[in-house]
Structure formats: C-alpha cells, structure tokens
Scaffold this motif. Structure first.
Motif, mmCIF file in Angstrom:
data_model
loop_
_atom_site.group_PDB
_atom_site.id
_atom_site.type_symbol
_atom_site.label_atom_id
_atom_site.label_comp_id
_atom_site.label_asym_id
_atom_site.label_seq_id
_atom_site.Cartn_x
_atom_site.Cartn_y
_atom_site.Cartn_z
ATOM 1 N N HIS A 34 0.859 -1.181 0.000
ATOM 2 C CA HIS A 34 0.000 0.000 0.000
ATOM 3 C C HIS A 34 0.895 1.231 0.000
ATOM 4 C CE1 HIS A 34 -3.743 2.100 0.583
ATOM 5 N NE2 HIS A 34 -3.229 2.766 1.609
ATOM 6 N N ALA A 35 1.195 1.750 -1.186
ATOM 7 C CA ALA A 35 2.105 2.879 -1.325
ATOM 8 C C ALA A 35 1.934 3.512 -2.695
ATOM 9 C CB ALA A 35 3.552 2.414 -1.154
ATOM 10 N N THR A 36 2.346 4.754 -2.788
ATOM 11 C CA THR A 36 2.424 5.463 -4.061
ATOM 12 C C THR A 36 3.904 5.590 -4.394
ATOM 13 O OG1 THR A 36 0.358 6.662 -3.755
ATOM 14 C CG2 THR A 36 1.995 7.700 -5.174
ATOM 15 N N ALA A 37 4.244 5.406 -5.658
ATOM 16 C CA ALA A 37 5.637 5.553 -6.090
ATOM 17 C C ALA A 37 5.710 6.574 -7.220
ATOM 18 C CB ALA A 37 6.209 4.215 -6.553
ATOM 19 N N VAL A 38 6.652 7.494 -7.093
ATOM 20 C CA VAL A 38 6.907 8.484 -8.130
ATOM 21 C C VAL A 38 8.407 8.498 -8.401
ATOM 22 C CG1 VAL A 38 4.889 9.936 -7.705
ATOM 23 C CG2 VAL A 38 6.968 10.327 -6.393
ATOM 24 N N LYS A 58 -0.757 10.330 0.555
ATOM 25 C CA LYS A 58 0.202 9.701 -0.369
ATOM 26 C C LYS A 58 -0.006 10.171 -1.804
ATOM 27 C CE LYS A 58 -1.086 5.556 0.704
ATOM 28 N NZ LYS A 58 -2.139 5.948 1.659
ATOM 29 N N SER A 59 -1.228 10.068 -2.279
ATOM 30 C CA SER A 59 -1.525 10.481 -3.657
ATOM 31 C C SER A 59 -1.375 11.988 -3.814
ATOM 32 C CB SER A 59 -2.937 10.054 -4.063
ATOM 33 O OG SER A 59 -3.056 8.653 -4.025
ATOM 34 N N ASP A 60 -1.756 12.746 -2.794
ATOM 35 C CA ASP A 60 -1.635 14.197 -2.846
ATOM 36 C C ASP A 60 -0.175 14.614 -3.020
ATOM 37 O OD1 ASP A 60 -3.108 16.904 -2.290
ATOM 38 O OD2 ASP A 60 -1.294 16.934 -1.045
ATOM 39 N N ASP A 71 0.153 4.310 -8.095
ATOM 40 C CA ASP A 71 -0.588 4.955 -7.019
ATOM 41 C C ASP A 71 -1.371 3.930 -6.218
ATOM 42 O OD1 ASP A 71 -1.651 7.117 -5.476
ATOM 43 O OD2 ASP A 71 -3.523 6.917 -6.594
ATOM 44 N N ASP A 72 -1.329 4.068 -4.939
ATOM 45 C CA ASP A 72 -2.088 3.294 -3.961
ATOM 46 C C ASP A 72 -1.537 1.888 -3.721
ATOM 47 O OD1 ASP A 72 -4.060 3.375 -2.013
ATOM 48 O OD2 ASP A 72 -5.476 2.321 -3.284
ATOM 49 N N TYR A 73 -1.357 1.106 -4.759
ATOM 50 C CA TYR A 73 -0.730 -0.209 -4.622
ATOM 51 C C TYR A 73 0.434 -0.277 -5.588
ATOM 52 C CZ TYR A 73 -4.247 -1.788 -1.463
ATOM 53 O OH TYR A 73 -5.029 -1.908 -0.353
ATOM 54 N N THR A 103 -3.522 -3.240 -13.742
ATOM 55 C CA THR A 103 -4.892 -2.726 -13.691
ATOM 56 C C THR A 103 -4.989 -1.249 -13.318
ATOM 57 O OG1 THR A 103 -5.093 -3.507 -11.425
ATOM 58 C CG2 THR A 103 -5.919 -4.967 -13.162
ATOM 59 N N ILE A 104 -3.940 -0.684 -12.710
ATOM 60 C CA ILE A 104 -4.004 0.719 -12.294
ATOM 61 C C ILE A 104 -2.908 1.580 -12.912
ATOM 62 C CG2 ILE A 104 -5.184 0.192 -10.123
ATOM 63 C CD1 ILE A 104 -2.452 0.618 -8.700
ATOM 64 N N ALA A 105 -2.131 1.045 -13.804
ATOM 65 C CA ALA A 105 -1.004 1.774 -14.399
ATOM 66 C C ALA A 105 -1.472 3.083 -15.041
ATOM 67 C CB ALA A 105 -0.301 0.897 -15.423
#
Length: 142
Positions: free
Chosen positions: A8-12, A33-35, A50-52, A69-71
């Motif tokens: 459960h994390a956001t990566a940038v 996290k997303s913000d 984002d999120d996962y 699925t969320i890319a």
C-alpha cells in the motif's frame, strides 16, 4: 529477482544525473500519499504507481512498478481518478512515511526494510507545503 506482494504505497520517480530514481510514499489511507505524488508530478516527476505498488528486490536494490490494472492513473481526492505522466519502473532509493506527530528537528538516519532491502526512510507530514521540497532535498543526499 525476489517477488513481493504489492504494498500500500504510491511511487513516483524523477530523473537525476541520467538515472530514474523512485520514492515510495507510505502511510494509512487518507494520509496524503496520492496528494504528495500529485504535487511531485506537478514539479516534473513521473507516476510509477498509485495506492498499490509492486516491489521486488534484484541485485541488492529495490524496484517498483504499477499493477497492470491501475497503471497510469492516480487518485486526486475530491476530483476522481486521473491520468498522469508515467514511468513504467524505477529503482526505489527513498521511502517517505506519513507521520502522525510533529517531526523531529534533527532526526537520526533511518531505514525501512522492504522486500529484504534497507531503504533510507524520511518521515514527514505529507500534507505540508514544504513536503515536496523536503523530498527533493533528501533525494539529493542519496
């Protein structure tokens, strides 16, 4: 390569000196996290996930990518799910964890074990305006 369940994390990620470096943003739901990810993207960073986030260890380093699925999508709370400039995978060089209490002025260096890799850890109030600058400064030291 050592597989690990999605976390459960956001990566940038951002390109520095010709290399893409990722920051893994950790915290409870609603911690920002997303913000923080959106604010970094606004400064030229790219969304990894984002999120996962899928993470794995290879050659003593940690890598991150989005589940298929969320890319390419990130939640903008109050707006909805939006698309963002992406980078498909990157080496994680810093973990940023949402804090619930005021920051220490001069914290001792810390690390978080993720998939068997010790990743430098920065603990921040993710919603502070200065969080973007603090992440950028911390990244310069790595």
């Amino acid at each position: 390569m050592t597989a690990h369940p999605p976390i459960h994390a956001t990566a940038v990620a951002v390109r520095r000196r010709g290399v893409w470096k990722a920051v893994l943003i950790l915290g409870r739901s609603g911690a920002g996290k997303s913000d923080l990810g959106l604010r970094l993207i606004d400064k030229g960073w790219r969304l990894v996930s984002d999120d996962y986030t899928r993470v794995w260890a290879s050659g003593g380093a940690l890598y991150a990518a989005a589940p298929e699925t969320i890319a390419g999508r990130i939640e903008a709370r109050g707006v909805g799910i939006v698309t963002a400039p992406t980078w498909p995978l990157a080496r994680v060089v810093l973990a940023v964890e949402a804090e619930e209490a005021p920051s220490e002025r001069l914290p001792e260096p810390a690390a978080r074990m993720i998939a068997g890799v010790a990743v430098p850890l920065l603990t921040l109030d993710l919603k502070q305006a200065s969080a973007v600058a603090k992440v950028a400064v911390a990244l310069q030291t790595l």
